[in-house]
Design an enzyme around this catalytic site. Structure first.
Site, PDB file in Angstrom:
ATOM      1  CG  ASP B  78      18.385  -1.611 -12.877  1.00 38.87           C
ATOM      2  OD1 ASP B  78      19.629  -2.299 -13.010  1.00 38.87           O
ATOM      3  OD2 ASP B  78      17.455  -1.595 -13.578  1.00 38.87           O
ATOM      4  CG  ASN B 153       4.623  -5.772  -3.831  1.00 34.38           C
ATOM      5  OD1 ASN B 153       4.174  -6.647  -2.905  1.00 34.38           O
ATOM      6  ND2 ASN B 153       5.852  -5.146  -3.668  1.00 34.38           N
ATOM      7  CG  HIS B 166       7.567  -6.995 -11.940  1.00 39.56           C
ATOM      8  ND1 HIS B 166       6.572  -6.152 -12.416  1.00 39.56           N
ATOM      9  CD2 HIS B 166       8.156  -6.836 -11.013  1.00 39.56           C
ATOM     10  CE1 HIS B 166       6.374  -5.293 -11.478  1.00 39.56           C
ATOM     11  NE2 HIS B 166       7.410  -5.386 -10.473  1.00 39.56           N
ATOM     12  CG  HIS B 299       3.020 -21.900   3.785  1.00 38.68           C
ATOM     13  ND1 HIS B 299       4.142 -22.561   4.366  1.00 38.68           N
ATOM     14  CD2 HIS B 299       2.825 -20.983   3.970  1.00 38.68           C
ATOM     15  CE1 HIS B 299       4.484 -21.397   5.217  1.00 38.68           C
ATOM     16  NE2 HIS B 299       3.804 -20.625   5.139  1.00 38.68           N
ATOM     17  CE  LYS B 314      -9.612  -4.378   8.416  1.00 44.03           C
ATOM     18  NZ  LYS B 314     -10.873  -3.789   9.324  1.00 44.03           N
TER      19      LYS B 314
HETATM   20  O1  LIG Z   1      10.596  -2.742  -5.269  1.00 45.73           O
HETATM   21  P1  LIG Z   1       9.455  -1.834  -5.787  1.00 45.73           P
HETATM   22  O2  LIG Z   1       8.190  -2.574  -6.529  1.00 45.73           O
HETATM   23  O3  LIG Z   1       9.849  -0.785  -6.260  1.00 45.73           O
HETATM   24  O4  LIG Z   1       8.793  -1.511  -4.224  1.00 45.73           O
HETATM   25  C1  LIG Z   1       7.699  -1.965  -3.658  1.00 45.73           C
HETATM   26  O5  LIG Z   1       8.107  -3.331  -3.127  1.00 45.73           O
HETATM   27  C2  LIG Z   1       8.900  -3.235  -1.864  1.00 45.73           C
HETATM   28  C3  LIG Z   1       9.042  -4.487  -1.484  1.00 45.73           C
HETATM   29  O6  LIG Z   1       8.021  -5.041  -0.807  1.00 45.73           O
HETATM   30  C4  LIG Z   1       8.548  -2.256  -0.877  1.00 45.73           C
HETATM   31  O7  LIG Z   1       9.641  -2.052  -0.121  1.00 45.73           O
HETATM   32  C5  LIG Z   1       8.131  -0.943  -1.657  1.00 45.73           C
HETATM   33  O8  LIG Z   1       7.708  -0.070  -0.668  1.00 45.73           O
HETATM   34  C6  LIG Z   1       7.118  -1.057  -2.879  1.00 45.73           C
HETATM   35  O9  LIG Z   1       6.792   0.183  -3.138  1.00 45.73           O
HETATM   36  O1  LIG Z   2     -13.622   2.561  12.686  1.00 48.32           O
HETATM   37  P1  LIG Z   2     -13.506   3.078  11.480  1.00 48.32           P
HETATM   38  O2  LIG Z   2     -12.943   4.334  11.460  1.00 48.32           O
HETATM   39  O3  LIG Z   2     -14.823   3.114  10.480  1.00 48.32           O
HETATM   40  O4  LIG Z   2     -12.512   2.166  10.718  1.00 48.32           O
HETATM   41  C1  LIG Z   2     -11.280   2.355  10.501  1.00 48.32           C
HETATM   42  O5  LIG Z   2     -10.266   2.015  11.751  1.00 48.32           O
HETATM   43  C2  LIG Z   2     -10.640   0.534  11.934  1.00 48.32           C
HETATM   44  C3  LIG Z   2      -9.877   0.521  13.376  1.00 48.32           C
HETATM   45  O6  LIG Z   2      -8.270   0.579  13.009  1.00 48.32           O
HETATM   46  C4  LIG Z   2     -10.396  -0.257  10.894  1.00 48.32           C
HETATM   47  O7  LIG Z   2     -10.687  -1.658  11.382  1.00 48.32           O
HETATM   48  C5  LIG Z   2     -10.971   0.031   9.638  1.00 48.32           C
HETATM   49  O8  LIG Z   2     -10.363  -0.888   8.511  1.00 48.32           O
HETATM   50  C6  LIG Z   2     -10.632   1.502   9.262  1.00 48.32           C
HETATM   51  O9  LIG Z   2     -11.216   1.803   8.481  1.00 48.32           O
END
Ligand SMILES: O=P(O)(O)O[C@H]1O[C@H](CO)[C@@H](O)[C@H](O)[C@H]1O
Ligand SMILES: O=P(O)(O)O[C@H]1O[C@H](CO)[C@@H](O)[C@H](O)[C@H]1O
Lengths: 351, 351
Positions: B78, B153, B166, B299, B314
């Site tokens: 929608d 998702n 879904h 795949h 992560k």
């Molecule tokens: O379409 P939805 O479930 O409302 O939205 C979700 O999936 C989309 C497609 O990956 C993303 O762009 C949106 O940010 C996410 O919230």
């Molecule tokens: O190094 P930090 O602050 O503990 O960790 C953060 O930054 C990193 C670098 O972008 C990432 O890999 C980690 O996942 C994030 O939690």
């Protein structure tokens, strides 16, 4: 100029820095949101927390005691993703199982002795000290390492695990993917069009004014034409500057000032200390210091996760991970239709 | 074979499907975590919610009433990011301001009439109905559109805004970035090495057994050698199959079974309905149906966000966004050292 009808319909835009496309679905902001809402209230952060390993005078995980620092303070990350001494995985590998040695260092840089400030709340002289320290680290680490990535993860939403204002600096013996890609795109652009990509881009954006968030004599911050994150910005010098280390004293002052204005605008947007990941890209260093890098223009990327409010972020998930990044409003809407997104400002950009 | 010393140190691994590298920092799981913790408890979902627009018999945003469906149910999104009728932005554009028309359709596909089930909780015959419907949609939409992206998702953490089981299907008149990249990499691999990349890869992983999570006569699920997300998996047929539509009845049964086992393993890992984004990649369709696509192997990619527990994800943030993806444990650790990550299993993979 993008015509009105196009800006109302979905279309693709080209990112010349990454040689990719983004799907721009102009009016998807209309869809109702019943998904995850982030915690809006941040815990009150004390100016000094005796248990925070980033505060002056405190003891870190490795037993070292921080000095009583007054402005910036740099130390080695106690849990580094890159260390200087990793062994080489060896050669004669199958093409589907290829590995390479990765060596480097990871540093943490505190911006200020107080935990309860952020860059936009700091004074201009204190922000200049941060910029000077960035340049100093680029000189030190860049003397041998080909890539020195300065980045800041701000806010719990962006994986930041310590509220004390800080950034990280990871130097590596390899050019990371994003650096390789950006290098290739800028190099090819110069070859084909005779001018560095981002130098030409900054000039054109300054003329068009459609996507400018803030600007001053030496700098320009725009929501790039190809932005993927809703409030993504690109911070650019007007002069051709290849590295942070090449900035004049005046350009550093101008940078401190535009950073403060840009980040204040971010904070004002949803009345929250705005989360983002940001980082600097400039010409590679180490062995590349001796090579021609005329195609490079220094710039910073700001990638903020929020979409609709302090609590609702843009999820880059299924379609974005598997097919292509998608945004729910145009970059021009971000600037010009600011009042329908925020509640407190007529226009986010255009200054 | 990866030697012990290498697997203890950071190194780079090559992703031959994307022509990129990932930084693997084997022992970063040791660092303490004081960052954002996700809400672990999911709200109890009722089997039928009269207000949920995805349930049988309910009315959606556009006023349409859902049928009293018994297995799958497909309808137009929608709030589509892609619509069939967007105008062309026009030609003669500046290289830094390029746009293209994007046309397509976005569909939503419910897996089951009940809101309180997920794929691993469904029966094999019901999962087969999902697979059959995927293939049917690939035939329908793939008859004209070059790319049909099926993706799911799952979980609020992955931007899913409706708990009813879904997925989504977005068909486009363009090849998205990831499709273009994967197509190029597979094409070049075939040219250089004489065998489809993923066909050879599946054979080698089945022999090496170091990264296999689950397998059966027709399918294999591995944590790929180049995985970026901690528990990322790649689901592969053993036979050379270019598209979902080419799967035999037996392969569909085998797929239902391996999906159920893989997703149950995910759920068991942290004792939570495991969040992820997943999607299918197969040879492009529409005009490409007439072309040779021998280099392609069907795949599915599973990208789950969690790292340490049901509450700690992560974060792919600063370094990952600006430089290169980085992981905190090796793919082999995920399989073999399962017991130090989970508390309830000696080994996550190897079945
Ligand atoms: O379409 P939805 O479930 O409302 O939205 C979700 O999936 C989309 C497609 O990956 C993303 O762009 C949106 O940010 C996410 O919230
Ligand atoms: O190094 P930090 O602050 O503990 O960790 C953060 O930054 C990193 C670098 O972008 C990432 O890999 C980690 O996942 C994030 O939690």
């Amino acid at each position: 100029c993008v015509s009105v009808s196009v800006s109302e319909h979905q279309h693709l835009r080209y990112n010349p820095l990454r040689d990719t496309w983004v799907l721009v679905s102009a009016h998807r902001m209309k869809r109702p949101w019943s998904g995850q809402v982030e915690k809006e209230e941040e815990d009150q952060v004390p100016q000094h927390d005796p248990n925070n390993p980033l505060c002056p005078g405190n003891t870190r995980a490795n037993g070292e005691v921080n000095p009583d620092y007054n402005n910036t303070f740099v130390f080695e990350n106690d849990f580094p993703a890159l260390q200087p001494n990793a062994p080489d995985p060896g050669y004669n590998q199958h093409p589907l199982f290829q590995s390479k040695a990765a060596r480097g260092v990871c540093k943490v840089m505190c911006f200020h002795p107080w935990s309860d400030v952020t860059l936009p709340l700091m004074t201009l002289p204190d922000i200049i000290k941060v910029i000077d320290k960035w340049a100093e680290l680029m000189v030190d680490l860049g003397s041998t390492y080909p890539w020195v990535q300065i980045f800041e993860n701000k806010g719990a939403m962006m994986g930041c695990s310590n509220p004390h204002p800080h950034c990280q600096v990871w130097a590596s013996n390899f050019l990371p993917n994003e650096a390789t890609l950006s290098d290739r795109c800028q190099r090819e652009y110069l070859k084909t069009h005779g001018e560095p990509l981002l130098l030409q881009y900054a000039k054109m954006e300054a003329e068009r004014r459609e996507r400018v968030v803030v600007q001053n004599a030496d700098w320009l911050a725009v929501v790039p034409y190809w932005a993927t994150w809703p409030f993504q910005t690109l911070l650019l010098p007007r002069r051709h500057v290849q590295r942070l280390t090449n900035l004049t004293a005046q350009e550093r002052e101008g940078l401190a000032s535009i950073m403060k204005r840009l980040l204040t605008k971010y904070d004002n947007l949803f009345q929250i200390s705005f989360p983002y990941s940001m980082g600097w890209h400039g010409a590679p260093t180490g062995p590349y210091l001796k090579e021609d890098q005329f195609h490079w223009q220094l710039h910073a990327h700001y990638y903020p996760p929020l979409l609709r409010s302090a609590g609702v972020r843009k999820f880059m998930v299924g379609y974005e991970m598997l097919a292509q990044e998608q945004r729910d409003l145009t970059p021009e809407q971000v600037i010009h239709l600011g009042n329908s997104i925020t509640r407190n400002q007529a226009m986010w950009g255009g200054q």
